[in-house]
Design an enzyme around this catalytic site. Sequence first.
Site, PDB file in Angstrom:
ATOM      1  N   SER A   1       0.912  -1.248   0.241  1.00 48.34           N
ATOM      2  CA  SER A   1      -0.049  -0.079   0.298  1.00 48.34           C
ATOM      3  C   SER A   1       1.097   1.294   0.201  1.00 48.34           C
ATOM      4  CB  SER A   1      -1.306  -0.059   1.665  1.00 48.34           C
ATOM      5  OG  SER A   1      -0.269  -0.228   1.812  1.00 48.34           O
TER       6      SER A   1
ATOM      7  N   HIS B   1      -4.940  -4.065  -2.463  1.00 54.68           N
ATOM      8  CA  HIS B   1      -4.676  -2.909  -3.796  1.00 54.68           C
ATOM      9  C   HIS B   1      -5.289  -3.128  -4.762  1.00 54.68           C
ATOM     10  CE1 HIS B   1      -4.059   0.303  -0.255  1.00 54.68           C
ATOM     11  NE2 HIS B   1      -3.253  -0.514   0.335  1.00 54.68           N
TER      12      HIS B   1
ATOM     13  N   LYS C   1     -11.488   0.274  -1.243  1.00 51.37           N
ATOM     14  CA  LYS C   1     -10.525   0.914  -2.439  1.00 51.37           C
ATOM     15  C   LYS C   1     -11.250   0.116  -3.805  1.00 51.37           C
ATOM     16  CE  LYS C   1      -7.469  -0.409   1.141  1.00 51.37           C
ATOM     17  NZ  LYS C   1      -7.523   1.268   1.691  1.00 51.37           N
TER      18      LYS C   1
HETATM   19  C1  LIG Z   1      -3.716  -3.717   3.025  1.00 49.05           C
HETATM   20  C2  LIG Z   1      -4.066  -3.816   3.761  1.00 49.05           C
HETATM   21  N1  LIG Z   1      -4.658  -4.238   4.274  1.00 49.05           N
HETATM   22  C3  LIG Z   1      -6.318  -4.021   4.921  1.00 49.05           C
HETATM   23  C4  LIG Z   1      -6.428  -2.999   4.856  1.00 49.05           C
HETATM   24  C5  LIG Z   1      -8.051  -2.503   5.806  1.00 49.05           C
HETATM   25  O1  LIG Z   1      -9.138  -1.708   4.870  1.00 49.05           O
HETATM   26  P1  LIG Z   1     -10.115  -0.962   4.853  1.00 49.05           P
HETATM   27  O2  LIG Z   1      -9.550   0.147   5.317  1.00 49.05           O
HETATM   28  O3  LIG Z   1     -11.928  -0.925   4.087  1.00 49.05           O
HETATM   29  O4  LIG Z   1     -10.324  -1.406   6.427  1.00 49.05           O
HETATM   30  C6  LIG Z   1      -6.116  -1.663   4.653  1.00 49.05           C
HETATM   31  C7  LIG Z   1      -6.279  -0.160   4.069  1.00 49.05           C
HETATM   32  O5  LIG Z   1      -5.544   0.562   3.740  1.00 49.05           O
HETATM   33  C8  LIG Z   1      -5.119  -2.086   3.408  1.00 49.05           C
HETATM   34  O6  LIG Z   1      -4.116  -1.613   2.828  1.00 49.05           O
END
Ligand SMILES: Cc1ncc(COP(=O)(O)O)c(C=O)c1O
Length: 391
Positions: free
Chosen positions: A185, A213, A244
């Site tokens: 990310s 992502h 996302k």
């Molecule tokens: C790699 C990754 N996993 C999980 C999440 C968590 O997702 P959410 O914000 O939809 O709860 C994120 C959030 O940015 C993320 O970048």
Amino acid sequence: MTIFDKFQPLAEARRELEKSASNFFNVVLEEIVSGTEAVVNGRRMILAGSNNYLGLSFDSDCIEAACRAARREGTGTTGSRMANGTFSGHVALEQELAEYFGRRRAIVFSTGYIANLAILSTVVGPGEIILLDADCHASIYDGCRLGGAEIIRFRHNDVADLEKRLGRLEKRKTNVLVVAEGLYSMLGDRAPLADIVALKQNYGAYLMVDEAHSLGVLGDNGRGLAEEAGVEDGVDFVVGTFSKSLGAIGGFCVSNHPELDLVRYASRPYVFTASSSPSIIASTRQALEILRTRPDLRRQLWQNADLLYQHLQGLGLNVGPEVSPIVAARHENKKDAFALWSGLLERGVYVNLVLPPATPDGQSLLRCSVSAAHTREQMAHICKSFTEARV
Ligand SMILES: Cc1ncc(COP(=O)(O)O)c(C=O)c1O
């Protein structure tokens, strides 16, 4: 002594930051104009730091589906999936996800964060081991801690380091779950997934990949890095988020292990939180349909990604290792990062400023991300603003 004394270092860090970027802490999106524009502090800005990869947060069919569901089923479920919070929409979305990924089982969670918490805290526990990429997201770390498994990190994207650790663990004769992400990310780099799958198979480990992502972004059908790398069969658990490319909020896990269903009964983050509202589920179902059937959005996204990456590289900025919709400009020192971030803000471009310890290698990052919905004019403005604000 008070319970707040431990916040002093944070308060000091904030005071320090405010000296160089007074507006850092008061960015409020006062009016949302579209998926790529908002009014921030009274000024219209191009959003170039959201994760709205396909621009679906403003898709008219998704909005319509959400409105219809709210009218029909109300604004919330007011219950957990295990109580009165499983509506037919949740079940339908689980079936659609399972079909889309070609997996036997799917579970929908209230957020992507909760999906990681739920899976990692349940499928491995005390006496078992999680081997995770050091740059994994905070939700992965938190999920690992919650379950009580032993946590071992391997160096980011370093297959040799992973192999060394798997080798050492062989004599422990316990279950090992390897965890990686599709696209990371912060820098937008891919995991070396084919190599990771080969290793997990050699050493008899399990593999979970968080495609947060990469869903909708990678692979001919948008199923993520595992699809792009041709190793979907080697991934035991795919986790992802609706926040996302699907433009909503929520999370999921899909797997061919039928035991995934048992997670529902054993997982506190599944049982003890309210399920997603009908409008969220409805817009996500619609967005998944669009993601599946509109490869042109993915192509547009990559055109924009290529344009921004090449432009920032041409300006001499220290970008991530490969072209990706996440384009990060790395700075050794916070001051330079602030200056560029503020310069962009003044020119009507909002990107994410990410500071250590939330960044890899202690660097300060301007994390930009592009969307299929960014127009040619918006992309040109973002690029021009970088050229002008570059210090
Ligand atoms: C790699 C990754 N996993 C999980 C999440 C968590 O997702 P959410 O914000 O939809 O709860 C994120 C959030 O940015 C993320 O970048």
